[in-house]
Design a protein around this motif. Sequence first.
Motif: not given
Length: 125
Positions: A78-81, A83-84, A91-92
């Motif tokens: 999820l962290a990689a998603v 960041a992608e 913009k989360p």
Amino acid sequence: MKIHHLDHLVITTAHLEACLRFYTDVLGMEHREDHGHHSLHFSGGKISVHTRKGEFQPAAENPAYGSQDFCLVTLDDLAAVKAEIEAAGGKPITGIVLRHGARGAMQSFYLRDPDGNLVEICRYP
């Protein structure tokens, strides 16, 4: 009777090009168009895109721009998603948080599409 799974959902956009860019460039979906019908495809489902309220009948009785709130599941880190998505211009609006979904505990984060729909991206452990 038992419902098995969700096949598709429909969103109504006031900004077709921005909507398509968000879902294809930021979320990696595939856009298909067939005789004026727009759809966004991903593994296991699709989002149909209407460009005006009640464009195709039958339709929801009171469709509204930006009124949807839905969750998409990823199998990736999820962290990689997140960041992608940020690298692609998304913009989360939250960090990664703990939630409870259809299959139990999960982690997720939220962002909004160009119409203001709330899009949750989650991953189950």
